[in-house]
Design an enzyme around this catalytic site. Structure first.
Site, mmCIF file in Angstrom:
data_model
loop_
_atom_site.group_PDB
_atom_site.id
_atom_site.type_symbol
_atom_site.label_atom_id
_atom_site.label_comp_id
_atom_site.label_asym_id
_atom_site.label_seq_id
_atom_site.Cartn_x
_atom_site.Cartn_y
_atom_site.Cartn_z
ATOM 1 N N ARG A 5 2.557 -32.705 -11.250
ATOM 2 C CA ARG A 5 1.916 -31.721 -10.358
ATOM 3 C C ARG A 5 0.453 -32.083 -10.050
ATOM 4 O O ARG A 5 -0.132 -31.484 -9.147
ATOM 5 C CB ARG A 5 2.015 -30.317 -10.965
ATOM 6 N N GLY A 39 7.623 -34.156 -24.391
ATOM 7 C CA GLY A 39 6.169 -34.257 -24.509
ATOM 8 C C GLY A 39 5.540 -33.004 -25.104
ATOM 9 O O GLY A 39 5.975 -31.885 -24.819
ATOM 10 N N LYS A 43 2.809 -32.018 -24.202
ATOM 11 C CA LYS A 43 2.096 -31.347 -23.107
ATOM 12 C C LYS A 43 2.773 -30.004 -22.797
ATOM 13 O O LYS A 43 2.125 -29.015 -22.515
ATOM 14 C CB LYS A 43 2.058 -32.207 -21.849
ATOM 15 N N GLY A 85 11.424 -36.646 -12.854
ATOM 16 C CA GLY A 85 11.008 -37.724 -11.955
ATOM 17 C C GLY A 85 9.522 -37.679 -11.639
ATOM 18 O O GLY A 85 8.752 -37.010 -12.319
ATOM 19 N N LEU A 95 7.583 -40.220 -12.051
ATOM 20 C CA LEU A 95 7.203 -40.691 -13.387
ATOM 21 C C LEU A 95 5.781 -41.233 -13.431
ATOM 22 O O LEU A 95 5.284 -41.807 -12.471
ATOM 23 C CB LEU A 95 8.188 -41.778 -13.844
ATOM 24 N N HIS A 96 5.134 -41.000 -14.573
ATOM 25 C CA HIS A 96 3.774 -41.492 -14.801
ATOM 26 C C HIS A 96 3.690 -41.992 -16.247
ATOM 27 O O HIS A 96 4.693 -41.973 -16.983
ATOM 28 C CB HIS A 96 2.748 -40.383 -14.515
ATOM 29 N N HIS A 130 5.349 -39.938 -19.064
ATOM 30 C CA HIS A 130 6.797 -40.126 -19.213
ATOM 31 C C HIS A 130 7.091 -41.470 -19.904
ATOM 32 O O HIS A 130 7.966 -41.570 -20.758
ATOM 33 C CB HIS A 130 7.485 -40.141 -17.847
HETATM 34 P P1 AMP Z 1 8.659 -33.378 -16.437
HETATM 35 O O1 AMP Z 1 9.139 -34.522 -15.597
HETATM 36 O O2 AMP Z 1 7.309 -32.870 -16.031
HETATM 37 O O3 AMP Z 1 9.698 -32.299 -16.596
HETATM 38 O O4 AMP Z 1 8.430 -33.974 -17.884
HETATM 39 C C1 AMP Z 1 9.434 -34.662 -18.539
HETATM 40 C C2 AMP Z 1 8.995 -34.903 -19.958
HETATM 41 O O5 AMP Z 1 7.780 -35.637 -19.970
HETATM 42 C C3 AMP Z 1 8.717 -33.592 -20.723
HETATM 43 O O6 AMP Z 1 9.190 -33.717 -22.052
HETATM 44 C C4 AMP Z 1 7.210 -33.503 -20.661
HETATM 45 O O7 AMP Z 1 6.658 -32.747 -21.724
HETATM 46 C C5 AMP Z 1 6.828 -34.966 -20.767
HETATM 47 N N1 AMP Z 1 5.473 -35.183 -20.230
HETATM 48 C C6 AMP Z 1 4.986 -34.785 -19.035
HETATM 49 N N2 AMP Z 1 3.684 -35.107 -18.930
HETATM 50 C C7 AMP Z 1 3.336 -35.736 -20.081
HETATM 51 C C8 AMP Z 1 2.128 -36.299 -20.591
HETATM 52 N N3 AMP Z 1 0.988 -36.285 -19.891
HETATM 53 N N4 AMP Z 1 2.142 -36.858 -21.819
HETATM 54 C C9 AMP Z 1 3.278 -36.877 -22.563
HETATM 55 N N5 AMP Z 1 4.460 -36.348 -22.136
HETATM 56 C C10 AMP Z 1 4.488 -35.780 -20.923
#
Ligand code: AMP
Length: 282
Positions: free
Chosen positions: A185, A145, A147, A30, A32-33, A36
């Protein structure tokens, strides 16, 4: 868009929609940006039904980490998913057995370096929740991602080792204008820390530039990066390493194989990570 809180509810919705359609899953925590949403776009290109999950997975956080303060923006996330054309949004409250887990997963060698060193148990928690999501949703593809490159590599290994009938795909890192990798974060960063945070990407580009000028020795490239970063007292380096792209093993010379530079640093109390591929020009 169909929003489901319960696994059974989601299974029925998916069974009705599945027929011969390809299902893609984008797991998230969540807040989300655009990073995501780029995964969602890729999922839409590759599949007929796109499922996004939002679940802040408690077992991937250790006790001193930010589980209780992790940003929660569900109403905004629902609107973003709706706009992005997500077909189903899965927002479970809890995915674990009430009596505690009898069965767990352990990630070994690949979880012992990089982020795994300072976050023991983190990748076991990630492997566990992704397994549970795969079992509930049974996606044909799942998108993660770059990342979080160590996570992506471990999950690729997991589906291969366990013969799981799902294809794990990576998607490129989406960045802010100054290069900072987008991350939920980043919300924790105050103005000062936000300024410092851009040096993380800058460090990676310094290494990349040095490679393009013909420096292939990893030790020297790491020196280039760390001496740049050491100039900024607002950033505390946790690790800066160059590792093999597929195995995450140590590597000493770039021209032997495709490698990747990995960095983790604490900025204003927030731990941020990033990475960049280092492919020697032909
Ligand atoms: P998270 O919500 O941080 O657990 O991320 C969910 C998914 O989004 C994971 O597969 C992350 O690697 C991907 N993600 C997070 N930040 C980015 C970003 N800046 N660019 C591409 N994918 C991302």
């Amino acid at each position: 868009m169909i929003i489901c809180k319960e696994p059974a509810e989601l299974r029925i919705a998916l069974a009705n929609a599945r027929d011969r359609n390809r299902v893609a899953l984008v797991p998230t925590m969540g807040c989300l940006h655009a990073g995501h949403l780029s995964l969602v776009e890729k999922a839409k290109r590759l599949a007929d039904i796109v499922v996004v999950s939002i679940y802040i997975n408690p077992i991937q956080f250790s006790q001193h980490e930010d589980l209780s303060s992790y940003p929660r923006t569900l109403a905004h996330d629902i609107a973003l998913c709706e706009d992005a054309g997500v077909d189903m949004l899965f927002t479970p409250e809890n995915l674990y057995a009430a009596h505690g887990a009898n069965i767990t997963l352990s990630v070994h060698r690949m979880a012992q370096s990089l982020c795994g060193k300072s976050r023991p148990g983190h990748f076991n928690g990630v492997a566990m929740v992704v397994n549970i999501l795969f079992n509930i949703i049974r996606p044909d593809i799942a998108i993660f991602g770059e990342k979080d490159f160590q996570q992506l590599t471990i999950l690729r290994q997991m589906v291969s080792d366990l013969h799981m009938p799902v294809e794990v795909l990576g998607s490129e890192t989406i960045r802010e204008c100054d290069g900072l990798a987008m991350s939920s974060r980043n919300h924790y960063l105050d103005k000062e820390a936000r300024k410092h945070a851009s040096h993380i990407y800058r460090t990676l580009t310094m290494i990349y530039d040095a490679m393009n000028k013909g420096e292939y020795r990893c030790e020297k490239l790491i020196e280039v990066g760390s001496s740049y970063l050491n100039r900024y007292s607002g950033i505390q380096l946790e690790y800066l390493e160059i590792r093999h792209e597929y195995t995450l093993q140590n590597t000493d010379q770039l021209d032997k194989q495709i490698s990747r530079a990995f960095i983790a640093a604490i900025v204003g109390g927030t731990r941020l990570i990033d990475n960049m591929i280092l492919e020697v020009p032909a």
